[in-house]
Design a protein around this motif. Structure first.
Motif, PDB file in Angstrom:
ATOM      1  N   LEU A  20       0.827  -1.200   0.000  1.00 40.09           N
ATOM      2  CA  LEU A  20       0.000   0.000   0.000  1.00 40.09           C
ATOM      3  C   LEU A  20       0.866   1.256   0.000  1.00 40.09           C
ATOM      4  O   LEU A  20       0.656   2.177  -0.799  1.00 40.09           O
ATOM      5  N   ARG A  21       1.839   1.294   0.879  1.00 42.71           N
ATOM      6  CA  ARG A  21       2.701   2.482   0.999  1.00 42.71           C
ATOM      7  C   ARG A  21       3.650   2.642  -0.170  1.00 42.71           C
ATOM      8  O   ARG A  21       4.131   3.738  -0.434  1.00 42.71           O
ATOM      9  N   ALA A  22       3.889   1.553  -0.907  1.00 40.84           N
ATOM     10  CA  ALA A  22       4.713   1.631  -2.120  1.00 40.84           C
ATOM     11  C   ALA A  22       3.880   2.080  -3.316  1.00 40.84           C
ATOM     12  O   ALA A  22       4.411   2.283  -4.399  1.00 40.84           O
ATOM     13  N   GLY A  23       2.561   2.231  -3.111  1.00 36.41           N
ATOM     14  CA  GLY A  23       1.690   2.725  -4.185  1.00 36.41           C
ATOM     15  C   GLY A  23       1.196   1.664  -5.135  1.00 36.41           C
ATOM     16  O   GLY A  23       0.922   1.975  -6.299  1.00 36.41           O
ATOM     17  N   ALA A  24       1.067   0.418  -4.686  1.00 36.87           N
ATOM     18  CA  ALA A  24       0.554  -0.644  -5.556  1.00 36.87           C
ATOM     19  C   ALA A  24      -0.795  -0.212  -6.123  1.00 36.87           C
ATOM     20  O   ALA A  24      -1.748   0.012  -5.378  1.00 36.87           O
ATOM     21  N   GLY A  25      -0.865  -0.089  -7.428  1.00 38.24           N
ATOM     22  CA  GLY A  25      -2.055   0.434  -8.096  1.00 38.24           C
ATOM     23  C   GLY A  25      -3.323  -0.308  -7.760  1.00 38.24           C
ATOM     24  O   GLY A  25      -4.375   0.295  -7.549  1.00 38.24           O
ATOM     25  N   TYR A  26      -3.258  -1.624  -7.685  1.00 34.64           N
ATOM     26  CA  TYR A  26      -4.468  -2.386  -7.429  1.00 34.64           C
ATOM     27  C   TYR A  26      -4.970  -2.224  -6.001  1.00 34.64           C
ATOM     28  O   TYR A  26      -6.105  -2.566  -5.708  1.00 34.64           O
ATOM     29  N   LEU A  27      -4.130  -1.699  -5.107  1.00 36.86           N
ATOM     30  CA  LEU A  27      -4.589  -1.431  -3.740  1.00 36.86           C
ATOM     31  C   LEU A  27      -5.027   0.020  -3.545  1.00 36.86           C
ATOM     32  O   LEU A  27      -5.836   0.299  -2.668  1.00 36.86           O
ATOM     33  N   SER A  28      -4.514   0.924  -4.342  1.00 39.65           N
ATOM     34  CA  SER A  28      -4.746   2.354  -4.128  1.00 39.65           C
ATOM     35  C   SER A  28      -6.213   2.750  -4.229  1.00 39.65           C
ATOM     36  O   SER A  28      -6.733   3.441  -3.349  1.00 39.65           O
ATOM     37  N   ALA A  29      -6.890   2.341  -5.285  1.00 38.36           N
ATOM     38  CA  ALA A  29      -8.309   2.708  -5.446  1.00 38.36           C
ATOM     39  C   ALA A  29      -9.147   2.079  -4.350  1.00 38.36           C
ATOM     40  O   ALA A  29     -10.046   2.714  -3.783  1.00 38.36           O
ATOM     41  N   GLN A  30      -8.855   0.830  -4.016  1.00 37.00           N
ATOM     42  CA  GLN A  30      -9.571   0.138  -2.943  1.00 37.00           C
ATOM     43  C   GLN A  30      -9.356   0.871  -1.615  1.00 37.00           C
ATOM     44  O   GLN A  30     -10.307   1.108  -0.868  1.00 37.00           O
ATOM     45  N   ALA A  31      -8.127   1.247  -1.330  1.00 33.38           N
ATOM     46  CA  ALA A  31      -7.827   1.973  -0.088  1.00 33.38           C
ATOM     47  C   ALA A  31      -8.531   3.323  -0.058  1.00 33.38           C
ATOM     48  O   ALA A  31      -9.074   3.730   0.982  1.00 33.38           O
ATOM     49  N   GLU A  32      -8.551   3.999  -1.187  1.00 30.97           N
ATOM     50  CA  GLU A  32      -9.245   5.291  -1.256  1.00 30.97           C
ATOM     51  C   GLU A  32     -10.745   5.104  -1.031  1.00 30.97           C
ATOM     52  O   GLU A  32     -11.394   5.930  -0.381  1.00 30.97           O
ATOM     53  N   ALA A  33     -11.290   4.016  -1.543  1.00 31.82           N
ATOM     54  CA  ALA A  33     -12.718   3.739  -1.367  1.00 31.82           C
ATOM     55  C   ALA A  33     -13.068   3.477   0.092  1.00 31.82           C
ATOM     56  O   ALA A  33     -14.180   3.770   0.537  1.00 31.82           O
ATOM     57  N   LEU A  34     -12.133   2.941   0.859  1.00 28.21           N
ATOM     58  CA  LEU A  34     -12.394   2.547   2.241  1.00 28.21           C
ATOM     59  C   LEU A  34     -11.976   3.576   3.285  1.00 28.21           C
ATOM     60  O   LEU A  34     -12.498   3.557   4.407  1.00 28.21           O
ATOM     61  N   ALA A  35     -11.041   4.454   2.967  1.00 32.47           N
ATOM     62  CA  ALA A  35     -10.476   5.359   3.972  1.00 32.47           C
ATOM     63  C   ALA A  35     -11.543   6.196   4.673  1.00 32.47           C
ATOM     64  O   ALA A  35     -11.600   6.230   5.912  1.00 32.47           O
ATOM     65  N   GLU A  36     -12.400   6.863   3.915  1.00 35.81           N
ATOM     66  CA  GLU A  36     -13.409   7.719   4.543  1.00 35.81           C
ATOM     67  C   GLU A  36     -14.474   6.910   5.273  1.00 35.81           C
ATOM     68  O   GLU A  36     -14.840   7.253   6.396  1.00 35.81           O
ATOM     69  N   PRO A  37     -14.995   5.828   4.688  1.00 34.70           N
ATOM     70  CA  PRO A  37     -15.963   5.027   5.447  1.00 34.70           C
ATOM     71  C   PRO A  37     -15.402   4.494   6.769  1.00 34.70           C
ATOM     72  O   PRO A  37     -16.104   4.479   7.780  1.00 34.70           O
TER      73      PRO A  37
END
Length: 191
Positions: free
Chosen positions: A111-128
């Motif tokens: 995640l911290r290395a910017g893995a693309g397949y995790l970034s959108a998922q992480a962005e989708a979950l951060a606020e919820p």
């Protein structure tokens, strides 16, 4: 991007997802190219490996989750539950192709290395996650919340609950979301 280039790219992603869902990691680029009805050279012009195609597929699924999350109007735990339910639905819809993304690196490292397949998922979950923890009076867990979510909502485990425990999507969502909230509470008690 030219329309035929984009079409070939989409075909390769769909073909790889289809094949990986059925065969696992044994899929070769020649298999994907054949299924997509393009030459192997064309496949390699778009992607360096089958793993790269599958990562792009997972990125697309993450973007779908992000679109859902951004459109969701509920707040707090209700929003988190809705986004988790959408993840379960997307996982089940896309089947085995959701299972075969593996890495030697841990989730936080990727995640911290910017893995693309995790970034959108992480962005989708951060606020919820942040909204739910605020509603419950827990400190915002930041990336640790994503880490805990990833442990519980792993696609392999979702399929295990469906196939072994015979839970439906709603039951899976409710139980995993409850377990996740418990994990967040347990983690916050350690801070």
């Amino acid at each position: 991007m030219r329309s035929d280039t984009e079409r070939n790219r989409r075909r390769l992603i769909r073909a790889a997802a289809y094949l990986v869902a059925r065969r696992g990691r044994a899929v070769k680029m020649t298999d994907v190219a054949e299924r997509a009805e393009v030459s192997t050279a064309t496949a390699y012009r778009h992607f360096g490996s089958v793993e790269e195609i599958v990562a792009e597929f997972r990125t697309d699924v993450g973007r779908q989750l992000l679109e859902f999350s951004n459109a969701e109007r509920a707040t707090g735990v209700a929003r988190l539950r809705a986004v988790c339910g959408e993840w379960v639905r997307l996982t089940v819809k896309h089947g085995g192709a959701m299972v075969h993304t593996r890495s030697e690196d841990g989730y936080l490292q990727r995640l911290r290395a910017g893995a693309g397949y995790l970034s959108a998922q992480a962005e989708a979950l951060a606020e919820p996650i942040s909204s739910a923890t605020a509603e419950l009076g827990f400190p915002d867990p930041g990336d640790i919340g994503l880490f805990l979510w990833n442990i519980l909502f792993d696609p392999r485990e979702i399929f295990d609950l469906r196939d072994t425990e015979l839970l439906d999507d709603e039951q899976i969502t409710e139980r995993l979301t409850g377990a996740f909230l418990g994990a967040l509470q347990g983690w916050s008690n350690r801070l």
